[in-house]
Design a protein around this motif. Structure first.
Motif, PDB file in Angstrom:
ATOM      1  N   CYS A   4     -41.852 -19.428  -7.113  1.00  0.00           N
ATOM      2  CA  CYS A   4     -42.497 -18.321  -7.817  1.00  0.00           C
ATOM      3  C   CYS A   4     -41.451 -17.341  -8.341  1.00  0.00           C
ATOM      4  CB  CYS A   4     -43.441 -17.614  -6.854  1.00  0.00           C
ATOM      5  SG  CYS A   4     -44.286 -16.198  -7.557  1.00  0.00           S
ATOM      6  N   ASP A   5     -41.605 -16.942  -9.592  1.00  0.00           N
ATOM      7  CA  ASP A   5     -40.754 -15.911 -10.176  1.00  0.00           C
ATOM      8  C   ASP A   5     -41.356 -14.565  -9.768  1.00  0.00           C
ATOM      9  OD1 ASP A   5     -39.447 -14.015 -11.707  1.00  0.00           O
ATOM     10  OD2 ASP A   5     -39.681 -15.105 -13.595  1.00  0.00           O
ATOM     11  N   THR A   6     -40.787 -13.957  -8.726  1.00  0.00           N
ATOM     12  CA  THR A   6     -41.370 -12.732  -8.174  1.00  0.00           C
ATOM     13  C   THR A   6     -41.168 -11.516  -9.070  1.00  0.00           C
ATOM     14  OG1 THR A   6     -39.377 -12.378  -6.852  1.00  0.00           O
ATOM     15  CG2 THR A   6     -41.244 -13.517  -5.784  1.00  0.00           C
ATOM     16  N   SER A   7     -40.421 -11.663 -10.150  1.00  0.00           N
ATOM     17  CA  SER A   7     -40.345 -10.554 -11.103  1.00  0.00           C
ATOM     18  C   SER A   7     -41.594 -10.507 -11.975  1.00  0.00           C
ATOM     19  CB  SER A   7     -39.086 -10.667 -11.971  1.00  0.00           C
ATOM     20  OG  SER A   7     -39.193 -11.767 -12.860  1.00  0.00           O
ATOM     21  N   LYS A   8     -42.352 -11.615 -11.994  1.00  0.00           N
ATOM     22  CA  LYS A   8     -43.576 -11.705 -12.793  1.00  0.00           C
ATOM     23  C   LYS A   8     -44.834 -11.922 -11.954  1.00  0.00           C
ATOM     24  CE  LYS A   8     -41.235 -13.930 -16.696  1.00  0.00           C
ATOM     25  NZ  LYS A   8     -41.184 -15.153 -17.492  1.00  0.00           N
ATOM     26  N   TYR A   9     -44.697 -12.613 -10.821  1.00  0.00           N
ATOM     27  CA  TYR A   9     -45.854 -13.033 -10.030  1.00  0.00           C
ATOM     28  C   TYR A   9     -45.654 -12.686  -8.559  1.00  0.00           C
ATOM     29  CZ  TYR A   9     -46.230 -15.947 -14.197  1.00  0.00           C
ATOM     30  OH  TYR A   9     -46.284 -16.377 -15.494  1.00  0.00           O
ATOM     31  N   GLY A  41     -45.518  -0.023   1.895  1.00  0.00           N
ATOM     32  CA  GLY A  41     -44.848  -1.303   1.788  1.00  0.00           C
ATOM     33  C   GLY A  41     -43.586  -1.213   0.965  1.00  0.00           C
ATOM     34  N   PHE A  42     -42.896  -2.342   0.921  1.00  0.00           N
ATOM     35  CA  PHE A  42     -41.680  -2.424   0.145  1.00  0.00           C
ATOM     36  C   PHE A  42     -41.531  -3.819  -0.444  1.00  0.00           C
ATOM     37  CE2 PHE A  42     -40.497  -3.582   4.461  1.00  0.00           C
ATOM     38  CZ  PHE A  42     -39.694  -4.707   4.305  1.00  0.00           C
ATOM     39  N   GLN A  43     -40.694  -3.884  -1.437  1.00  0.00           N
ATOM     40  CA  GLN A  43     -40.328  -5.159  -2.055  1.00  0.00           C
ATOM     41  C   GLN A  43     -38.874  -5.409  -1.672  1.00  0.00           C
ATOM     42  OE1 GLN A  43     -41.890  -6.267  -6.030  1.00  0.00           O
ATOM     43  NE2 GLN A  43     -39.762  -6.046  -6.642  1.00  0.00           N
ATOM     44  N   ASP A  44     -38.576  -6.588  -1.123  1.00  0.00           N
ATOM     45  CA  ASP A  44     -37.205  -6.882  -0.709  1.00  0.00           C
ATOM     46  C   ASP A  44     -36.340  -7.270  -1.915  1.00  0.00           C
ATOM     47  OD1 ASP A  44     -37.558  -9.662  -1.237  1.00  0.00           O
ATOM     48  OD2 ASP A  44     -37.983 -10.124   0.849  1.00  0.00           O
ATOM     49  N   LEU A  45     -35.103  -7.649  -1.668  1.00  0.00           N
ATOM     50  CA  LEU A  45     -34.157  -7.950  -2.741  1.00  0.00           C
ATOM     51  C   LEU A  45     -34.593  -9.123  -3.617  1.00  0.00           C
ATOM     52  CD1 LEU A  45     -30.800  -7.594  -0.746  1.00  0.00           C
ATOM     53  CD2 LEU A  45     -32.020  -5.848  -2.085  1.00  0.00           C
ATOM     54  N   ASP A  46     -35.412 -10.015  -3.072  1.00  0.00           N
ATOM     55  CA  ASP A  46     -35.882 -11.185  -3.826  1.00  0.00           C
ATOM     56  C   ASP A  46     -37.286 -11.003  -4.387  1.00  0.00           C
ATOM     57  OD1 ASP A  46     -33.759 -13.408  -3.614  1.00  0.00           O
ATOM     58  OD2 ASP A  46     -33.857 -12.557  -1.602  1.00  0.00           O
ATOM     59  N   GLY A  47     -37.838  -9.805  -4.271  1.00  0.00           N
ATOM     60  CA  GLY A  47     -39.147  -9.528  -4.839  1.00  0.00           C
ATOM     61  C   GLY A  47     -40.320  -9.870  -3.942  1.00  0.00           C
ATOM     62  N   VAL A  62     -42.629 -17.984   8.777  1.00  0.00           N
ATOM     63  CA  VAL A  62     -42.815 -17.750   7.343  1.00  0.00           C
ATOM     64  C   VAL A  62     -41.525 -18.193   6.666  1.00  0.00           C
ATOM     65  CG1 VAL A  62     -43.190 -15.999   5.573  1.00  0.00           C
ATOM     66  CG2 VAL A  62     -44.342 -15.803   7.795  1.00  0.00           C
ATOM     67  N   ASN A  63     -41.631 -19.017   5.626  1.00  0.00           N
ATOM     68  CA  ASN A  63     -40.459 -19.498   4.902  1.00  0.00           C
ATOM     69  C   ASN A  63     -40.400 -18.827   3.540  1.00  0.00           C
ATOM     70  OD1 ASN A  63     -39.294 -22.160   6.385  1.00  0.00           O
ATOM     71  ND2 ASN A  63     -41.468 -21.873   6.774  1.00  0.00           N
ATOM     72  N   LEU A  64     -39.266 -18.175   3.244  1.00  0.00           N
ATOM     73  CA  LEU A  64     -39.106 -17.470   1.981  1.00  0.00           C
ATOM     74  C   LEU A  64     -37.820 -17.907   1.281  1.00  0.00           C
ATOM     75  CD1 LEU A  64     -39.994 -13.819   3.060  1.00  0.00           C
ATOM     76  CD2 LEU A  64     -41.458 -15.438   1.839  1.00  0.00           C
ATOM     77  N   PRO A  65     -37.906 -18.158  -0.019  1.00  0.00           N
ATOM     78  CA  PRO A  65     -36.689 -18.469  -0.765  1.00  0.00           C
ATOM     79  C   PRO A  65     -35.907 -17.193  -1.065  1.00  0.00           C
ATOM     80  CG  PRO A  65     -38.563 -18.481  -2.243  1.00  0.00           C
ATOM     81  CD  PRO A  65     -39.106 -18.238  -0.871  1.00  0.00           C
ATOM     82  N   VAL A  66     -34.586 -17.287  -0.993  1.00  0.00           N
ATOM     83  CA  VAL A  66     -33.732 -16.143  -1.321  1.00  0.00           C
ATOM     84  C   VAL A  66     -32.607 -16.606  -2.241  1.00  0.00           C
ATOM     85  CG1 VAL A  66     -34.254 -14.902   0.820  1.00  0.00           C
ATOM     86  CG2 VAL A  66     -32.255 -16.390   0.724  1.00  0.00           C
ATOM     87  N   LYS A  67     -32.178 -15.695  -3.079  1.00  0.00           N
ATOM     88  CA  LYS A  67     -31.104 -16.010  -4.006  1.00  0.00           C
ATOM     89  C   LYS A  67     -29.733 -15.934  -3.348  1.00  0.00           C
ATOM     90  CE  LYS A  67     -33.619 -14.525  -8.154  1.00  0.00           C
ATOM     91  NZ  LYS A  67     -34.561 -15.545  -7.949  1.00  0.00           N
ATOM     92  N   ASP A  68     -29.520 -14.936  -2.510  1.00  0.00           N
ATOM     93  CA  ASP A  68     -28.231 -14.715  -1.860  1.00  0.00           C
ATOM     94  C   ASP A  68     -28.483 -14.482  -0.374  1.00  0.00           C
ATOM     95  OD1 ASP A  68     -25.882 -13.448  -0.759  1.00  0.00           O
ATOM     96  OD2 ASP A  68     -25.243 -12.990  -2.813  1.00  0.00           O
ATOM     97  N   LEU A  69     -28.205 -15.484   0.429  1.00  0.00           N
ATOM     98  CA  LEU A  69     -28.513 -15.431   1.857  1.00  0.00           C
ATOM     99  C   LEU A  69     -27.777 -14.279   2.547  1.00  0.00           C
ATOM    100  CD1 LEU A  69     -30.059 -16.724   4.193  1.00  0.00           C
ATOM    101  CD2 LEU A  69     -28.092 -18.231   4.551  1.00  0.00           C
ATOM    102  N   ASN A  70     -26.510 -14.097   2.249  1.00  0.00           N
ATOM    103  CA  ASN A  70     -25.751 -13.032   2.903  1.00  0.00           C
ATOM    104  C   ASN A  70     -26.303 -11.651   2.571  1.00  0.00           C
ATOM    105  OD1 ASN A  70     -24.012 -14.772   4.251  1.00  0.00           O
ATOM    106  ND2 ASN A  70     -22.640 -14.901   2.503  1.00  0.00           N
TER     107      ASN A  70
END
Length: 135
Positions: free
Chosen positions: A65-70, A113-119, A7-15
């Motif tokens: 995808c803007d995960t704050s909206k979608y 469930g949970f939402q991670d740091l990137d939504g 599964v490939n997911l975009p993240v804002k801050d890898l660390n």
């Protein structure tokens, strides 16, 4: 060889993402980790590639995808029992995640469930297949 899933997911801050998922108990394959990406090991056949957004964009033609909206997807993991469901979600919340929905207990199936740091949305479920309703 069993089919593997990546599964490939975009993240804002890898660390920060690595720190978050480490607190949940996941490990990372250093062979596939650099400043742009890491390979999170879920099991011997399931991996999550966390890719810095700029690097992720090199694989796609659409916008991220803007995960704050979608919601782009829900990633669901199985757990050994109800306690393991609660344990993983509690670790996620303690690490900075949120719980967008209440837990569900249907008797034969239990999930939260949970939402991670990137939504990104993650579900964790336990199911007793022998008690599941049959059509």
């Amino acid at each position: 060889m069993a089919t593997q899933i990546f599964v490939n997911l975009p993240v804002k801050d890898l660390n920060k993402s690595i720190e978050f998922f480490t607190k949940l108990g996941f490990t990372f394959n250093p062979q596939f980790t650099n400043e742009n990406a890491t390979c999170m090991v879920v099991s011997d056949t399931i991996y999550v590639m966390l890719l810095v957004e700029k690097f992720f964009k090199t694989f796609i033609k659409k916008e991220i995808c803007d995960t704050s909206k979608y919601t782009e997807s829900i990633i669901c993991l199985s757990a050994e029992n109800k306690a393991k469901v609660d344990e993983l979600v509690s670790k996620a919340v303690a690490a900075g995640g949120t719980t967008p929905n209440p837990k569900q207990d249907l008797g034969f199936m239990y999930g939260h469930g949970f939402q991670d740091l990137d939504g990104h949305l993650w579900e964790v479920n336990w199911m007793d297949m022998s008690a599941a309703p049959h059509p």
